[in-house]
Motif scaffolding. Sequence first.
Motif, PDB file in Angstrom:
ATOM      1  N   ALA A   1      26.601  44.411  41.634  1.00 24.71           N
ATOM      2  CA  ALA A   1      27.625  45.124  40.872  1.00 24.71           C
ATOM      3  C   ALA A   1      28.316  46.171  41.727  1.00 24.71           C
ATOM      4  CB  ALA A   1      26.992  45.784  39.644  1.00 24.71           C
ATOM      5  N   MET A   2      27.594  46.709  42.700  1.00 22.79           N
ATOM      6  CA  MET A   2      28.186  47.712  43.588  1.00 22.79           C
ATOM      7  C   MET A   2      29.246  47.062  44.482  1.00 22.79           C
ATOM      8  SD  MET A   2      24.691  49.811  44.547  1.00 22.79           S
ATOM      9  CE  MET A   2      25.532  51.082  45.518  1.00 22.79           C
ATOM     10  N   TYR A   3      28.945  45.865  44.986  1.00 21.20           N
ATOM     11  CA  TYR A   3      29.925  45.160  45.809  1.00 21.20           C
ATOM     12  C   TYR A   3      31.114  44.717  44.963  1.00 21.20           C
ATOM     13  CZ  TYR A   3      26.789  45.169  49.792  1.00 21.20           C
ATOM     14  OH  TYR A   3      26.005  45.576  50.842  1.00 21.20           O
ATOM     15  N   ARG A   4      30.834  44.288  43.741  1.00 24.71           N
ATOM     16  CA  ARG A   4      31.929  43.893  42.851  1.00 24.71           C
ATOM     17  C   ARG A   4      32.818  45.091  42.530  1.00 24.71           C
ATOM     18  NH1 ARG A   4      27.558  41.063  40.548  1.00 24.71           N
ATOM     19  NH2 ARG A   4      27.360  42.464  38.757  1.00 24.71           N
ATOM     20  N   ALA A   5      32.197  46.269  42.453  1.00 26.06           N
ATOM     21  CA  ALA A   5      32.955  47.485  42.155  1.00 26.06           C
ATOM     22  C   ALA A   5      33.971  47.779  43.260  1.00 26.06           C
ATOM     23  CB  ALA A   5      31.998  48.663  41.998  1.00 26.06           C
ATOM     24  N   VAL A   6      33.535  47.624  44.509  1.00 25.41           N
ATOM     25  CA  VAL A   6      34.453  47.839  45.626  1.00 25.41           C
ATOM     26  C   VAL A   6      35.599  46.839  45.548  1.00 25.41           C
ATOM     27  CG1 VAL A   6      34.726  47.795  48.134  1.00 25.41           C
ATOM     28  CG2 VAL A   6      32.659  48.787  47.122  1.00 25.41           C
ATOM     29  N   GLY A   7      35.262  45.581  45.330  1.00 24.56           N
ATOM     30  CA  GLY A   7      36.286  44.541  45.227  1.00 24.56           C
ATOM     31  C   GLY A   7      37.260  44.803  44.099  1.00 24.56           C
ATOM     32  N   LEU A   8      36.738  45.279  42.974  1.00 27.49           N
ATOM     33  CA  LEU A   8      37.583  45.573  41.824  1.00 27.49           C
ATOM     34  C   LEU A   8      38.593  46.668  42.160  1.00 27.49           C
ATOM     35  CD1 LEU A   8      38.312  45.402  38.787  1.00 27.49           C
ATOM     36  CD2 LEU A   8      36.541  47.121  38.381  1.00 27.49           C
ATOM     37  N   LYS A   9      38.113  47.724  42.811  1.00 36.19           N
ATOM     38  CA  LYS A   9      39.002  48.832  43.139  1.00 36.19           C
ATOM     39  C   LYS A   9      40.071  48.420  44.147  1.00 36.19           C
ATOM     40  CE  LYS A   9      37.216  51.626  40.300  1.00 36.19           C
ATOM     41  NZ  LYS A   9      38.003  51.957  39.086  1.00 36.19           N
ATOM     42  N   VAL A  10      39.722  47.493  45.037  1.00 36.44           N
ATOM     43  CA  VAL A  10      40.722  46.986  45.974  1.00 36.44           C
ATOM     44  C   VAL A  10      41.752  46.140  45.220  1.00 36.44           C
ATOM     45  CG1 VAL A  10      41.144  45.487  47.959  1.00 36.44           C
ATOM     46  CG2 VAL A  10      39.179  47.024  47.958  1.00 36.44           C
ATOM     47  N   SER A  11      41.281  45.297  44.311  1.00 39.07           N
ATOM     48  CA  SER A  11      42.181  44.413  43.561  1.00 39.07           C
ATOM     49  C   SER A  11      43.152  45.193  42.690  1.00 39.07           C
ATOM     50  CB  SER A  11      41.372  43.443  42.696  1.00 39.07           C
ATOM     51  OG  SER A  11      40.785  44.109  41.594  1.00 39.07           O
ATOM     52  N   GLU A  12      42.758  46.413  42.318  1.00 42.25           N
ATOM     53  CA  GLU A  12      43.662  47.256  41.534  1.00 42.25           C
ATOM     54  C   GLU A  12      44.807  47.789  42.388  1.00 42.25           C
ATOM     55  OE1 GLU A  12      40.313  48.883  38.339  1.00 42.25           O
ATOM     56  OE2 GLU A  12      41.030  50.208  39.934  1.00 42.25           O
ATOM     57  N   ARG A  13      44.607  47.763  43.694  1.00 41.77           N
ATOM     58  CA  ARG A  13      45.630  48.241  44.628  1.00 41.77           C
ATOM     59  C   ARG A  13      46.543  47.111  45.102  1.00 41.77           C
ATOM     60  NH1 ARG A  13      44.024  52.719  47.716  1.00 41.77           N
ATOM     61  NH2 ARG A  13      45.966  52.373  48.866  1.00 41.77           N
ATOM     62  N   GLU A  14      45.937  45.921  45.306  1.00 37.37           N
ATOM     63  CA  GLU A  14      46.710  44.796  45.805  1.00 37.37           C
ATOM     64  C   GLU A  14      46.027  43.489  45.419  1.00 37.37           C
ATOM     65  OE1 GLU A  14      46.809  45.281  50.041  1.00 37.37           O
ATOM     66  OE2 GLU A  14      44.705  44.774  50.286  1.00 37.37           O
ATOM     67  N   LYS A  15      46.794  42.425  45.284  1.00 38.09           N
ATOM     68  CA  LYS A  15      46.254  41.143  44.851  1.00 38.09           C
ATOM     69  C   LYS A  15      45.421  40.487  45.955  1.00 38.09           C
ATOM     70  CE  LYS A  15      49.812  40.073  41.426  1.00 38.09           C
ATOM     71  NZ  LYS A  15      50.857  39.108  40.988  1.00 38.09           N
ATOM     72  N   ASN A  16      45.884  40.599  47.180  1.00 33.48           N
ATOM     73  CA  ASN A  16      45.156  40.003  48.301  1.00 33.48           C
ATOM     74  C   ASN A  16      44.430  41.091  49.079  1.00 33.48           C
ATOM     75  OD1 ASN A  16      46.180  37.332  47.835  1.00 33.48           O
ATOM     76  ND2 ASN A  16      48.125  38.023  48.698  1.00 33.48           N
ATOM     77  N   PHE A  17      43.199  40.804  49.469  1.00 34.08           N
ATOM     78  CA  PHE A  17      42.387  41.797  50.168  1.00 34.08           C
ATOM     79  C   PHE A  17      42.898  42.013  51.593  1.00 34.08           C
ATOM     80  CE2 PHE A  17      38.484  42.633  47.667  1.00 34.08           C
ATOM     81  CZ  PHE A  17      38.771  41.824  46.576  1.00 34.08           C
ATOM     82  N   SER A  18      43.228  43.253  51.919  1.00 32.20           N
ATOM     83  CA  SER A  18      43.546  43.587  53.304  1.00 32.20           C
ATOM     84  C   SER A  18      42.456  44.530  53.792  1.00 32.20           C
ATOM     85  CB  SER A  18      44.909  44.280  53.415  1.00 32.20           C
ATOM     86  OG  SER A  18      44.878  45.583  52.874  1.00 32.20           O
ATOM     87  N   GLU A  19      42.096  44.417  55.059  1.00 27.72           N
ATOM     88  CA  GLU A  19      41.022  45.243  55.599  1.00 27.72           C
ATOM     89  C   GLU A  19      41.385  46.721  55.564  1.00 27.72           C
ATOM     90  OE1 GLU A  19      38.173  45.375  59.570  1.00 27.72           O
ATOM     91  OE2 GLU A  19      39.290  43.565  59.037  1.00 27.72           O
ATOM     92  N   GLU A  20      42.653  47.026  55.723  1.00 30.07           N
ATOM     93  CA  GLU A  20      43.093  48.420  55.719  1.00 30.07           C
ATOM     94  C   GLU A  20      42.810  49.086  54.367  1.00 30.07           C
ATOM     95  OE1 GLU A  20      47.208  51.057  56.247  1.00 30.07           O
ATOM     96  OE2 GLU A  20      47.226  48.880  56.539  1.00 30.07           O
ATOM     97  N   ILE A  21      43.219  48.429  53.285  1.00 28.13           N
ATOM     98  CA  ILE A  21      43.004  48.982  51.953  1.00 28.13           C
ATOM     99  C   ILE A  21      41.515  48.981  51.617  1.00 28.13           C
ATOM    100  CG2 ILE A  21      43.450  48.693  49.489  1.00 28.13           C
ATOM    101  CD1 ILE A  21      45.820  49.708  51.073  1.00 28.13           C
ATOM    102  N   LEU A  22      40.806  47.941  52.048  1.00 33.00           N
ATOM    103  CA  LEU A  22      39.370  47.859  51.785  1.00 33.00           C
ATOM    104  C   LEU A  22      38.644  49.032  52.435  1.00 33.00           C
ATOM    105  CD1 LEU A  22      36.954  46.393  50.621  1.00 33.00           C
ATOM    106  CD2 LEU A  22      36.938  44.892  52.624  1.00 33.00           C
ATOM    107  N   LYS A  23      39.021  49.374  53.656  1.00 33.65           N
ATOM    108  CA  LYS A  23      38.395  50.508  54.339  1.00 33.65           C
ATOM    109  C   LYS A  23      38.681  51.806  53.600  1.00 33.65           C
ATOM    110  CE  LYS A  23      38.070  48.873  59.119  1.00 33.65           C
ATOM    111  NZ  LYS A  23      38.543  49.050  60.523  1.00 33.65           N
ATOM    112  N   GLU A  24      39.908  51.954  53.146  1.00 38.67           N
ATOM    113  CA  GLU A  24      40.298  53.176  52.435  1.00 38.67           C
ATOM    114  C   GLU A  24      39.512  53.330  51.142  1.00 38.67           C
ATOM    115  OE1 GLU A  24      44.201  54.944  50.130  1.00 38.67           O
ATOM    116  OE2 GLU A  24      44.524  53.608  51.850  1.00 38.67           O
TER     117      GLU A  24
END
Length: 213
Positions: free
Chosen positions: A35-58
Amino acid sequence: MGKIVAIDGPAGAGKSTVAKKVAARLGYTYIDTGAMYRAVGLKVSEREKNFSEEILKEVTEKIEIESDETGKIFANGEDVTEIGKFASDVSKFPFVRKKLTELQRKMAETKSVVMEGRDIGTEVFPNADFKIFLTADVSERARRRFEELREKNIAANLDEIEKDIAARDKQDSERKIAPLKKADDAILIDSTNLAIDEVTEKILSIVQKNSDR
């Protein structure tokens, strides 16, 4: 630090359900690391549809993840316990694993926990008091997921579910960072032909037996 029960294994093996029951019986805190990993993914998806490493790091640098006594996971104050995707998408990034591993270790600093995931006994807590590797046949895991979805009136295809689980197994076990594998000193439990309560009792027996030594 309290006692640590580490339960690892592939998707659909019954880890979450069993871990919750074991934690309740022992009076420990249940922590779902997936759930912790899903939480990170969820917060990234709220910023952009496709995962970018830059946003993921932020997102990873700023995210605050907490767990309450019931095992619910909160990301920046939002209950994300039931989010059902994104874990595999972000778990392959070393900086994400580093940050969440630190958080997971912090969660166990002052209390006894039952923590389940993919690398708890191998990477997060290699010195855990008890290590369990819970698995089951791919076909059985797919059947369980299919029945779970059907009970929720969600349309699903059993063959597709099995393919998805097999693909997830391959991705998790072949990733370079903290791959899914059984720790050398973990006890293997195959739940293919076991009910949830039977698996729970097996783990409780292991904990009780070794606690008395």
